[in-house]
Design an enzyme around this catalytic site. Structure first.
Site, PDB file in Angstrom:
ATOM      1  N   ALA A 145       3.553  -2.719  -8.380  1.00 34.55           N
ATOM      2  CA  ALA A 145       4.854  -3.612  -8.444  1.00 34.55           C
ATOM      3  C   ALA A 145       5.089  -3.854  -9.659  1.00 34.55           C
ATOM      4  O   ALA A 145       4.811  -3.657 -10.771  1.00 34.55           O
ATOM      5  CB  ALA A 145       4.074  -5.103  -7.728  1.00 34.55           C
TER       6      ALA A 145
ATOM      7  N   THR B 270      -1.838 -16.829 -18.448  1.00 31.86           N
ATOM      8  CA  THR B 270      -2.310 -18.254 -18.939  1.00 31.86           C
ATOM      9  C   THR B 270      -2.180 -18.230 -20.391  1.00 31.86           C
ATOM     10  O   THR B 270      -2.255 -19.409 -20.899  1.00 31.86           O
ATOM     11  CB  THR B 270      -3.469 -18.618 -18.299  1.00 31.86           C
ATOM     12  OG1 THR B 270      -4.669 -17.685 -19.133  1.00 31.86           O
ATOM     13  CG2 THR B 270      -3.459 -18.600 -16.698  1.00 31.86           C
TER      14      THR B 270
ATOM     15  N   TYR C  28       5.488  -1.503 -13.226  1.00 28.50           N
ATOM     16  CA  TYR C  28       4.345  -1.125 -13.936  1.00 28.50           C
ATOM     17  C   TYR C  28       3.857   0.101 -13.882  1.00 28.50           C
ATOM     18  O   TYR C  28       4.370   1.071 -12.989  1.00 28.50           O
ATOM     19  CB  TYR C  28       3.166  -2.080 -13.899  1.00 28.50           C
ATOM     20  CG  TYR C  28       3.512  -3.511 -14.099  1.00 28.50           C
ATOM     21  CD1 TYR C  28       4.217  -3.903 -15.332  1.00 28.50           C
ATOM     22  CD2 TYR C  28       3.111  -4.762 -13.427  1.00 28.50           C
ATOM     23  CE1 TYR C  28       4.403  -5.183 -15.711  1.00 28.50           C
ATOM     24  CE2 TYR C  28       3.379  -6.062 -13.889  1.00 28.50           C
ATOM     25  CZ  TYR C  28       4.207  -6.214 -14.997  1.00 28.50           C
ATOM     26  OH  TYR C  28       4.386  -7.333 -15.389  1.00 28.50           O
TER      27      TYR C  28
END
Length: 664
Positions: free
Chosen positions: A170, A29, A173
């Site tokens: 996932a 964000t 990483y």
């Protein structure tokens, strides 16, 4: 009864129950301050909880200082997050929504620019995006990493969250780098065999569960496939990994995604990536772990698709991020049969581009990140209803008209063309970007619910607007493409009224003219771009799809560098090159001589002539159409928005339209 009975049925996830099957998955964000959550976060997540979401996984949170691609990262290992967790939990739990933390480490998929620390990885293999040589983790540093995950879980419990989603497996990483033989070349206890490569992950899961106990939810996020990574993990490999994790008995669900930074569109899926593109991989993971709830993602934008996948047993929960950025009320609207009012995610990936330098934004939801002032329920009635004219039916003008009408004003919307939509309508003429018309289609559908009077094929002039007695005018007249042919390397030529020799020939067109279908364009086309934006690529694909032979020329070192921010540069290059579109970089147009184009190397000045060119399409920027604004200024209240102020982006036009509608 709901039209989507499975989607809106509850689901047990370990010790807790989700009220429905809508899961807001984690996404950045950039509302972060000092590595912590802010009040803007509280309003952002509460808006989606109020909108009916069953579960929210908050944005990925660093478990160690070495995972900072930019400053705006939460430090999950810092106890300072606990009081803000409490605020977030209180706001979200008010709406019976579960809230989870997502501790993670990027490993090699970052750089040390921000934190001035070495990049960590299991082996020294650089990432394709950041390209920094990583430091190979030693045992003590692996202990630090594990401890970071432990602290993250502890703080989540202390802050009253409902659980933890262990991330990092996932998207390539750090934990995924340990799992994959392509990136793990170790010969110690963490490398080599499947069991060794899985060792660190199982340890972190076990330590996380020890912190949370059995009253909180613990899940993991994994890939369904690494995509096109040479030597990477396949769907079958990830099914085996999922089964091994499930066999521990320590996790309550598995969230499945896809891809690494080698092919980022496997992760972010911008248009034209089809809806549900990850379903098949996820379904095979679900088959491997039938006892665990499994979350599917990948442009799961419509309730119809969500219900279909859930009812077929291909997954148990439907995860989405960008669709809930676009419309936080998606779940409630779907539940209540108001699907036609859902603001669609069109896959423009402005959300991705925005977080490069600023907080999260959506190409056509102005309230994102500003929910307290612009979110659901903040629009108030105008103190007095006014007669308002909005001139220009592009996205900015439509947004201004809609917001003003929703506040009680009597609005007339003037558009000189035969249909609404402006430049978005032109972009949507390309089959690749047809989905972008969802922006204007949604605005039109919302205008149809109001009393706005829409006058098409009507060019509003100052005298008419003054005579009609409008109280205020919003000018959204857009811009006109420039066709002088000069690149921005030659600023003096932009003001002297000259053109590149031959730029005024009959076979030289603007991108807008090419996309309109009105221009007579022969078989062989050169497109010259000086902007680095998406529009020339749109035109190139549009023409290539109509069997033109297209060469895209730019004075920049690469074609369309702006697409790097929206993360679809790689996918776009693969697609357009596959259509036979040629690239010529580092060149500007020197002259157009009948059916030949002379290009100049911007570094050496050397010129080359390309013969048998039937048409030239110029993408060299636009000029603001601000004459009406200046004709009205000082004679009645008037404000300009969008391209007629300065030619920019769809987002700017809609943003300014929303503000104008609220300010009148």
């Amino acid at each position: 009864m709901s039209d989507y009975p499975t989607l809106f049925s509850p689901l047990r996830i370990g010790p807790l129950t989700a009220k429905n099957r809508v899961w807001m998955t984690a996404h950045s964000t950039q509302l972060v301050k000092d590595h912590n959550f802010t009040d803007e976060h509280v309003h952002y997540y509460a808006e989606r909880a109020r909108g009916g979401v069953g579960v929210i996984t908050m944005e990925a949170m660093a478990v160690h200082p070495t995972t900072q691609p930019y400053k705006g990262k939460i430090f999950a290992f810092d106890p300072a997050v606990v009081p803000n967790y409490e605020k977030l939990a209180a706001a979200v739990h008010e709406h019976d929504t579960l809230l989870l933390a997502q501790p993670w480490h990027r490993g090699r998929e970052t750089s040390g620019t921000v934190n001035r620390l070495p990049v960590w990885a299991p082996s020294s293999v650089p990432d394709v995006v950041y390209r920094e040589m990583p430091h190979v983790l030693v045992d003590e540093e692996i202990d630090e990493l594990v401890n970071g995950y432990v602290l993250a879980a502890r703080h989540a419990v202390e802050g009253g969250l409902d659980g933890v989603e262990v991330h990092g497996l996932a998207h390539g990483y750090l934990l995924g780098q340990f799992l994959s033989p392509a990136t793990n070349h170790r010969t110690d206890q963490f490398g080599g065999s499947f069991e060794n490569r899985l060792r660190l992950i199982l340890d972190i899961i076990a330590r996380t569960r020890a912190e949370t106990g059995r009253t909180k939810v613990v899940g993991v996020r994994i890939n369904g496939s690494d995509g096109g990574v040479p030597g990477g993990l396949t769907n079958a490999d990830w099914a085996k990994i999922a089964r091994a994790i499930a066999d521990t008995g320590l996790v309550d669900y598995i969230s499945v995604t896809r891809g690494t930074y080698i092919e980022r569109m496997d992760i972010y899926g911008a248009t034209p990536q089809p809806a549900g593109f990850q379903v098949e991989d996820t379904a095979r993971i679900k088959a491997a772990v039938p006892e665990l709830p499994v979350v599917v993602v990948g442009r799961m934008n419509t309730p119809e698709l969500a219900e279909q996948v859930l009812a077929a047993g291909q997954a148990d929960m439907v995860g989405m991020a960008r669709q809930l950025i676009a419309d936080p009320e998606w779940a409630n609207k779907a539940r209540d049969g108001e699907t036609t009012s859902i603001r669609p995610c069109v896959g423009a990936n402005w959300c991705m581009a925005s977080i490069v330098n600023s907080p999260l934004a959506c190409v056509h939801n102005p309230a994102v990140g500003r929910e307290l002032t612009l979110g659901v329920g903040t629009l108030t009635d105008a103190p007095a209803a006014k007669r308002v004219a909005v001139v220009g039916g592009g996205p900015g003008g439509m947004r201004a008209a809609l917001t003003a009408a929703q506040r009680g004003h009597r609005v007339t919307l003037f558009e000189q063309d035969a249909e609404l939509g402006g430049q978005v309508r032109l972009i949507g003429r390309s089959e690749t970007y047809a989905e972008w018309q969802g922006i204007t289609d949604w605005l039109i559908s919302q205008l149809d619910r109001t009393d706005v009077q829409v006058q098409l094929k009507h060019r509003a002039e100052a005298a008419e607007l003054l005579a009609e007695g409008f109280d205020e005018v919003v000018v959204a007249t857009g811009s006109t493409p420039l066709k002088h042919g000069w690149s921005s390397l030659r600023p003096a030529s932009w003001g002297d009224g000259t053109t590149v020799p031959g730029a005024d020939q009959w076979n030289v067109h603007s991108v807008a003219e090419a996309l309109s279908g009105k221009a007579q364009i022969g078989p062989r086309v050169f497109i010259f771009d000086d902007t680095g934006a998406r529009q020339p690529v749109v035109a190139a694909e549009y023409l290539a799809d109509r069997r033109h032979e297209v060469t895209l020329v730019t004075r920049l070192p690469q074609v369309a560098p702006d697409l790097e921010a929206s993360r679809d540069l790689q996918a776009t290059y693969r697609r357009v090159r596959g259509k036979g579109i040629r690239f010529i970089t580092d060149h500007e147009v020197d002259a157009v001589v009948e059916d030949s184009v002379v290009l100049r190397d911007v570094w050496t000045g050397e010129t080359t002539t390309h013969a048998d060119v039937d048409a030239v399409v110029l993408s060299t920027g636009n000029a603001a159409d601000d004459a009406l604004y200046h004709a009205l200024k000082g004679r009645l209240p008037v404000r300009a928005i969008g391209d007629c102020v300065s030619p920019r982006r769809i987002f700017n036009a809609i943003w300014e339209g929303e503000l104008a509608g609220r300010e009148i």
